[in-house]
Design a protein around this motif. Structure first.
Motif, PDB file in Angstrom:
ATOM      1  N   GLU A  50       0.846  -1.199   0.000  1.00 43.60           N
ATOM      2  CA  GLU A  50       0.000   0.000   0.000  1.00 43.60           C
ATOM      3  C   GLU A  50       0.880   1.247   0.000  1.00 43.60           C
ATOM      4  O   GLU A  50       2.105   1.142   0.124  1.00 43.60           O
ATOM      5  CB  GLU A  50      -0.890   0.005   1.257  1.00 43.60           C
ATOM      6  CG  GLU A  50      -1.743  -1.242   1.431  1.00 43.60           C
ATOM      7  CD  GLU A  50      -2.860  -1.362   0.423  1.00 43.60           C
ATOM      8  OE1 GLU A  50      -3.240  -0.324  -0.167  1.00 43.60           O
ATOM      9  OE2 GLU A  50      -3.352  -2.478   0.211  1.00 43.60           O
ATOM     10  N   LYS A  51       0.281   2.401  -0.071  1.00 40.89           N
ATOM     11  CA  LYS A  51       1.032   3.653  -0.046  1.00 40.89           C
ATOM     12  C   LYS A  51       1.760   3.856   1.278  1.00 40.89           C
ATOM     13  O   LYS A  51       2.848   4.419   1.318  1.00 40.89           O
ATOM     14  CB  LYS A  51       0.100   4.837  -0.292  1.00 40.89           C
ATOM     15  CG  LYS A  51      -0.376   4.958  -1.714  1.00 40.89           C
ATOM     16  CD  LYS A  51      -1.250   6.175  -1.891  1.00 40.89           C
ATOM     17  CE  LYS A  51      -1.760   6.225  -3.319  1.00 40.89           C
ATOM     18  NZ  LYS A  51      -2.652   7.359  -3.535  1.00 40.89           N
ATOM     19  N   ASP A  52       1.162   3.388   2.369  1.00 38.60           N
ATOM     20  CA  ASP A  52       1.749   3.595   3.695  1.00 38.60           C
ATOM     21  C   ASP A  52       2.808   2.554   4.058  1.00 38.60           C
ATOM     22  O   ASP A  52       3.585   2.770   4.979  1.00 38.60           O
ATOM     23  CB  ASP A  52       0.658   3.582   4.769  1.00 38.60           C
ATOM     24  CG  ASP A  52      -0.346   4.700   4.569  1.00 38.60           C
ATOM     25  OD1 ASP A  52       0.038   5.739   3.994  1.00 38.60           O
ATOM     26  OD2 ASP A  52      -1.495   4.539   4.991  1.00 38.60           O
ATOM     27  N   GLY A  53       2.781   1.403   3.390  1.00 44.89           N
ATOM     28  CA  GLY A  53       3.737   0.356   3.730  1.00 44.89           C
ATOM     29  C   GLY A  53       3.264  -1.000   3.248  1.00 44.89           C
ATOM     30  O   GLY A  53       2.426  -1.113   2.366  1.00 44.89           O
ATOM     31  N   ILE A  54       3.823  -2.019   3.869  1.00 47.88           N
ATOM     32  CA  ILE A  54       3.511  -3.396   3.494  1.00 47.88           C
ATOM     33  C   ILE A  54       2.749  -4.042   4.645  1.00 47.88           C
ATOM     34  O   ILE A  54       3.254  -4.127   5.763  1.00 47.88           O
ATOM     35  CB  ILE A  54       4.803  -4.204   3.227  1.00 47.88           C
ATOM     36  CG1 ILE A  54       5.676  -3.491   2.193  1.00 47.88           C
ATOM     37  CG2 ILE A  54       4.457  -5.616   2.764  1.00 47.88           C
ATOM     38  CD1 ILE A  54       7.083  -4.070   2.082  1.00 47.88           C
ATOM     39  N   GLU A  55       1.542  -4.494   4.354  1.00 45.55           N
ATOM     40  CA  GLU A  55       0.755  -5.222   5.349  1.00 45.55           C
ATOM     41  C   GLU A  55       1.028  -6.707   5.138  1.00 45.55           C
ATOM     42  O   GLU A  55       0.883  -7.231   4.041  1.00 45.55           O
ATOM     43  CB  GLU A  55      -0.736  -4.940   5.182  1.00 45.55           C
ATOM     44  CG  GLU A  55      -1.583  -5.673   6.198  1.00 45.55           C
ATOM     45  CD  GLU A  55      -3.064  -5.431   6.003  1.00 45.55           C
ATOM     46  OE1 GLU A  55      -3.833  -6.398   6.132  1.00 45.55           O
ATOM     47  OE2 GLU A  55      -3.445  -4.281   5.702  1.00 45.55           O
ATOM     48  N   ILE A  56       1.432  -7.367   6.218  1.00 49.75           N
ATOM     49  CA  ILE A  56       1.781  -8.780   6.156  1.00 49.75           C
ATOM     50  C   ILE A  56       0.793  -9.528   7.035  1.00 49.75           C
ATOM     51  O   ILE A  56       0.615  -9.180   8.204  1.00 49.75           O
ATOM     52  CB  ILE A  56       3.213  -9.008   6.690  1.00 49.75           C
ATOM     53  CG1 ILE A  56       4.183  -8.112   5.938  1.00 49.75           C
ATOM     54  CG2 ILE A  56       3.611 -10.467   6.581  1.00 49.75           C
ATOM     55  CD1 ILE A  56       5.417  -7.779   6.715  1.00 49.75           C
ATOM     56  N   SER A  57       0.155 -10.543   6.461  1.00 52.75           N
ATOM     57  CA  SER A  57      -0.792 -11.305   7.273  1.00 52.75           C
ATOM     58  C   SER A  57      -0.722 -12.786   6.926  1.00 52.75           C
ATOM     59  O   SER A  57      -0.487 -13.176   5.785  1.00 52.75           O
ATOM     60  CB  SER A  57      -2.212 -10.767   7.102  1.00 52.75           C
ATOM     61  OG  SER A  57      -2.580 -10.752   5.751  1.00 52.75           O
ATOM     62  N   SER A  58      -0.898 -13.582   7.952  1.00 51.77           N
ATOM     63  CA  SER A  58      -0.965 -15.038   7.821  1.00 51.77           C
ATOM     64  C   SER A  58      -1.859 -15.523   8.947  1.00 51.77           C
ATOM     65  O   SER A  58      -2.375 -14.719   9.722  1.00 51.77           O
ATOM     66  CB  SER A  58       0.422 -15.673   7.919  1.00 51.77           C
ATOM     67  OG  SER A  58       0.889 -15.644   9.253  1.00 51.77           O
ATOM     68  N   ARG A  59      -1.994 -16.816   9.072  1.00 46.41           N
ATOM     69  CA  ARG A  59      -2.845 -17.326  10.157  1.00 46.41           C
ATOM     70  C   ARG A  59      -2.213 -17.068  11.529  1.00 46.41           C
ATOM     71  O   ARG A  59      -2.864 -17.187  12.549  1.00 46.41           O
ATOM     72  CB  ARG A  59      -3.141 -18.804   9.952  1.00 46.41           C
ATOM     73  CG  ARG A  59      -1.970 -19.700  10.192  1.00 46.41           C
ATOM     74  CD  ARG A  59      -2.385 -21.142  10.117  1.00 46.41           C
ATOM     75  NE  ARG A  59      -1.296 -21.957  10.594  1.00 46.41           N
ATOM     76  CZ  ARG A  59      -1.081 -23.179  10.224  1.00 46.41           C
ATOM     77  NH1 ARG A  59      -1.895 -23.760   9.373  1.00 46.41           N
ATOM     78  NH2 ARG A  59      -0.065 -23.845  10.700  1.00 46.41           N
ATOM     79  N   GLY A  77      -0.939 -14.083  12.391  1.00 48.72           N
ATOM     80  CA  GLY A  77      -1.174 -12.700  12.782  1.00 48.72           C
ATOM     81  C   GLY A  77      -1.014 -11.741  11.631  1.00 48.72           C
ATOM     82  O   GLY A  77      -0.893 -12.135  10.475  1.00 48.72           O
ATOM     83  N   ARG A  78      -1.015 -10.462  11.987  1.00 51.39           N
ATOM     84  CA  ARG A  78      -0.951  -9.398  10.994  1.00 51.39           C
ATOM     85  C   ARG A  78      -0.031  -8.302  11.508  1.00 51.39           C
ATOM     86  O   ARG A  78      -0.010  -8.018  12.697  1.00 51.39           O
ATOM     87  CB  ARG A  78      -2.354  -8.848  10.791  1.00 51.39           C
ATOM     88  CG  ARG A  78      -2.451  -7.700   9.850  1.00 51.39           C
ATOM     89  CD  ARG A  78      -3.877  -7.087   9.894  1.00 51.39           C
ATOM     90  NE  ARG A  78      -3.924  -5.810   9.279  1.00 51.39           N
ATOM     91  CZ  ARG A  78      -3.522  -4.669   9.835  1.00 51.39           C
ATOM     92  NH1 ARG A  78      -3.062  -4.641  11.038  1.00 51.39           N
ATOM     93  NH2 ARG A  78      -3.592  -3.537   9.168  1.00 51.39           N
ATOM     94  N   SER A  79       0.733  -7.716  10.601  1.00 45.38           N
ATOM     95  CA  SER A  79       1.560  -6.567  10.969  1.00 45.38           C
ATOM     96  C   SER A  79       1.706  -5.664   9.757  1.00 45.38           C
ATOM     97  O   SER A  79       1.456  -6.072   8.625  1.00 45.38           O
ATOM     98  CB  SER A  79       2.933  -7.013  11.484  1.00 45.38           C
ATOM     99  OG  SER A  79       3.640  -7.690  10.470  1.00 45.38           O
TER     100      SER A  79
END
Length: 158
Positions: free
Chosen positions: A90-99, A101-103
């Motif tokens: 995204e414009k703000d950064g990288i969203e990382i998600s898996s089972r 969690g999310r960061s």
């Protein structure tokens, strides 16, 4: 902007991990010491040839130890890298998600990126890396993906 779901298989993990292991400064330090001692032993006739063996021990130990550690670790089926991980750029950064969690990693924390052994490596300022298998990116999206990374992070030369 762009979303990619990636996971590394065991072969990719082993190849990538070995490449990283043998790219560390420690390996080059051991190899340099070996080269100097081997040259010294070769060109100095009154020095014991056992110095060849002594010079090779650290390089061999580092190589075998690293290889064994990577192989042992690759057999751990619970490694997070083996799970499907969704990366949303995204414009703000990288969203990382898996089972697990999310960061979100802001672009300001991204140090750079490179393509290593068919894996995209995104380096973070914390020293961690995000890895994305090239095979998980549609061929038509690769150029767009690399342009996105170039826009927000400097490409590292390897």
């Amino acid at each position: 902007m762009m979303m990619i779901e990636s996971t590394l298989n065991r072969e990719e993990f082993v190849r990538y991990s070995l490449k990283r292991h043998f790219s560390r400064i420690t390996f080059f330090l051991y190899a340099s010491v070996f080269a100097v001692l081997a040259s010294f032993t070769f060109f100095t006739p009154d020095v014991s040839r056992w110095l060849y063996l002594a010079a090779a021990v650290p390089v061999v130990a580092y190589s075998i130890g690293g290889w064994a550690a990577v192989i042992r670790r690759s057999k751990d089926e619970n490694l997070p890298i083996y799970l499907p991980i969704r990366y949303a750029f995204e414009k703000d950064g990288i969203e990382i998600s898996s089972r697990l969690g999310r960061s979100v990693v802001p672009w300001s924390d991204v140090k750079g990126w490179s393509k290593v052994m068919e894996v995209y490596e995104i380096g973070l300022s914390s020293g961690q890396v995000l890895v994305i298998a090239e095979r998980c990116i549609a061929e038509r999206q690769i150029k767009e993906f690399e342009q996105l990374l170039d826009q927000y992070a400097l490409k590292q030369r390897k």
